[in-house]
Write a protein that holds these residues in place. Structure first.
Motif, PDB file in Angstrom:
ATOM      1  N   SER A  55      -2.828   3.170   4.505  1.00  0.00           N
ATOM      2  CA  SER A  55      -2.349   4.505   4.416  1.00  0.00           C
ATOM      3  C   SER A  55      -2.926   5.218   3.201  1.00  0.00           C
ATOM      4  N   LEU A  56      -4.095   4.903   2.485  1.00  0.00           N
ATOM      5  CA  LEU A  56      -4.533   5.423   1.257  1.00  0.00           C
ATOM      6  C   LEU A  56      -5.255   6.638   1.750  1.00  0.00           C
ATOM      7  N   VAL A  73       1.445   3.135  -3.217  1.00  0.00           N
ATOM      8  CA  VAL A  73       0.293   3.459  -3.609  1.00  0.00           C
ATOM      9  C   VAL A  73      -0.173   4.734  -3.084  1.00  0.00           C
ATOM     10  N   ALA A  74       0.052   4.875  -1.835  1.00  0.00           N
ATOM     11  CA  ALA A  74      -0.523   5.740  -0.892  1.00  0.00           C
ATOM     12  C   ALA A  74       0.508   7.084  -1.303  1.00  0.00           C
ATOM     13  N   LEU A  99       0.963  -1.165  -0.011  1.00  0.00           N
ATOM     14  CA  LEU A  99       0.019   0.239   0.061  1.00  0.00           C
ATOM     15  C   LEU A  99       0.848   1.146  -0.141  1.00  0.00           C
ATOM     16  N   ALA A 100       2.180   1.253   0.456  1.00  0.00           N
ATOM     17  CA  ALA A 100       2.724   2.328   0.606  1.00  0.00           C
ATOM     18  C   ALA A 100       3.071   2.971  -0.618  1.00  0.00           C
TER      19      ALA A 100
END
Lengths: 316, 163
Positions: free
Chosen positions: B25-26, A82-83, A79-80
């Motif tokens: 974390s999005l 993408v975030a 996710l990091a």
């Protein structure tokens, strides 16, 4: 077509044609078969909530946290990036929006600054005009210049302000620096016409301040000249003011300074023959004639006939 | 055996869901994959299994996701698991639109139950525009995921066989 081996109402098949499955649900035949399990699990969930609130399940969370560490790390790894990308995109979009806002703001502020500067300049001009007005005559009227017409046959200034503002024919008009410009010769309710001293038909009685010599101010090709007795000694830079003997202007209004003797072709065209008894001098105005078109406001002195103090003219 | 597989997948999903809620974390709410799975099970007429999966998976989700009080998601998932059967109970037909309606209903019901319980035991500060926006964001997530995954799955064989 649905298989009709149940007792469902016909309306179900007509109003809701099945897409995923055309088989009638057995749940309809046994609507409450899972209700006990549902109630049991719901009650258990409520009991869990109550127990957690009273005693807590910290041991469960600690244990689960130990086991879930690697998975959380793995999810974070996925996710990091993408975030970060989402953050970069969001910040870029925000920055673009802010940039557009700031550009608009800059344009708006520039316009406001320009307006403020114009107002400031106007304020300074008006303040000087008011100071002069207070110094010369409190009854004097300030007027805005609408138009400056500088033609060979006619040199006039049109003022915003006329009879309705209290102006009248014959009022002398001066600049904020005290330079005599002319006098009002025509008037309507809203505008006035000032015949300038540079007008070809203008002729004014003047005094040379130091020598007290009397002369006649005349205009030729837009320049000013003064004609005095040949016997007079006229020094350079001698101040030229309106004469006490004149009928058109009060005495002492500043016109300019003697610049030098005029040439033969600069003599007064309306004097056919001076018999060699007169001499002409060039007059340099206190406020340069070539800048008169930039004058925005003038001061109209009270109509001639009253006593006025002399104006201490200054160079612009 | 099949029910055991569903249960194992559900527990794994609950575990993963809890992990995802910790590592998310999005921004905005985390999409609830366990909820979608439970609804999918329910729409495949595995209501009992779905409720059990929801109950146990919800406990895991709360425990791993450090959510308090533990059991809130279990209650929400049990209710969601019973929704398909409840839908048929009120004579809603079985098609893809029904799936979307169930997704929307389950999402909103879960949010309502969650917020009600949190507000009851920890009063203050959870209502407002943020709550509405989060519910809408989660609903959007769930509808997108349903379209991308569940809505594209082939029709179950046992359902086709009965047609």
């Amino acid at each position: 077509m649905a298989r009709r081996d149940d007792n469902l109402p016909e309306v179900i098949y007509r109003k809701h044609p099945p897409l995923l499955s055309s088989e009638p649900s057995p749940w309809v035949r046994q609507p409450a078969r899972h209700l006990p399990l549902f109630l049991l699990l719901a009650l258990l969930s409520c009991a869990l909530i109550a127990i957690d609130l009273r005693t807590g399940f910290s041991w469960l969370q600690v244990a689960a946290g130990k086991v879930s560490g690697p998975i959380i790390h793995m999810v974070d790894l996925v996710l990091a990036p993408v975030a970060r990308s989402v953050t970069v995109i969001r910040e870029t979009l925000t920055a673009r929006s802010e940039n557009a806002d700031l550009r608009n703001r800059v344009v708006e502020l520039e316009a406001r600054l320009h307006s403020s500067q114009t107002a400031l300049e106007e304020n300074i001009r008006l303040r000087q005009l008011l100071d002069l007005k207070a110094e010369v005559a409190p009854e004097a009227e300030a007027a805005e210049v609408l138009r400056y017409r500088n033609e060979a046959a006619s040199r006039v200034m049109i003022l915003r302000g006329g009879g309705s503002q209290g102006l009248s024919v014959g009022q002398p008009v001066i600049t904020r620096s005290g330079q005599l410009l002319g006098r009002i010769t025509g008037i309507t309710d809203l505008v006035s016409t000032v015949r300038l001293i540079t007008d070809p038909g203008s002729s004014i009685g003047v005094t040379l301040e130091k020598t007290q010599s009397q002369g006649i101010l005349y205009s030729r090709d837009g320049n000013l000249f003064v004609r005095v007795d040949r016997a007079e000694e006229v020094p350079e830079e001698e101040r030229v003011v309106t004469s006490h003997a004149g009928e058109l202007f009060p005495k002492g209004l500043l016109i300019g300074f003697i610049e030098g003797e005029a040439g033969p072709i600069e003599r007064d065209p309306f004097v056919a023959a001076d018999l060699g008894l007169m001499k002409s001098y060039r007059v340099k105005t206190a406020y340069p004639i070539e800048d008169w078109e930039r004058i925005r406001e003038v001061l109209c002195l009270p109509a001639w006939g009253r006593e006025l103090p002399a104006v201490a003219g200054t160079r612009p | 055996m099949r029910s055991f597989t569903y249960l194992a997948i559900g527990l794994a999903l609950g575990f993963f869901q809890g992990s995802m809620e910790v590592a998310w974390s999005l921004g905005g709410p985390t999409p609830d994959l366990l909820l979608l799975y439970v609804l999918w099970l329910g729409s495949r007429r595995q209501t009992g299994c779905a409720m059990l999966v929801g109950f146990l998976g919800g406990i895991l989700q709360d425990a791993v996701g450090l959510f308090r009080p533990v059991g809130v998601h279990s209650l929400c998932k049990v209710i969601a698991a019973y929704l398909p059967e409840g839908a048929h109970f009120i004579l809603v037909a079985e098609n893809r639109l029904t799936g979307l309606l169930l997704i929307a209903a389950a999402t909103l019901i879960q949010q309502a139950v969650l917020l009600t319980i949190i507000q009851t035991f920890e009063p203050g500060g959870v209502w407002g525009a943020k709550v509405v926006l989060e519910a809408l964001a989660m609903l959007t997530w769930h509808l997108i995921l349903w379209f991308l995954v569940v809505g594209r799955l082939p029709v179950a064989r046992e359902l086709e066989a009965g047609a």
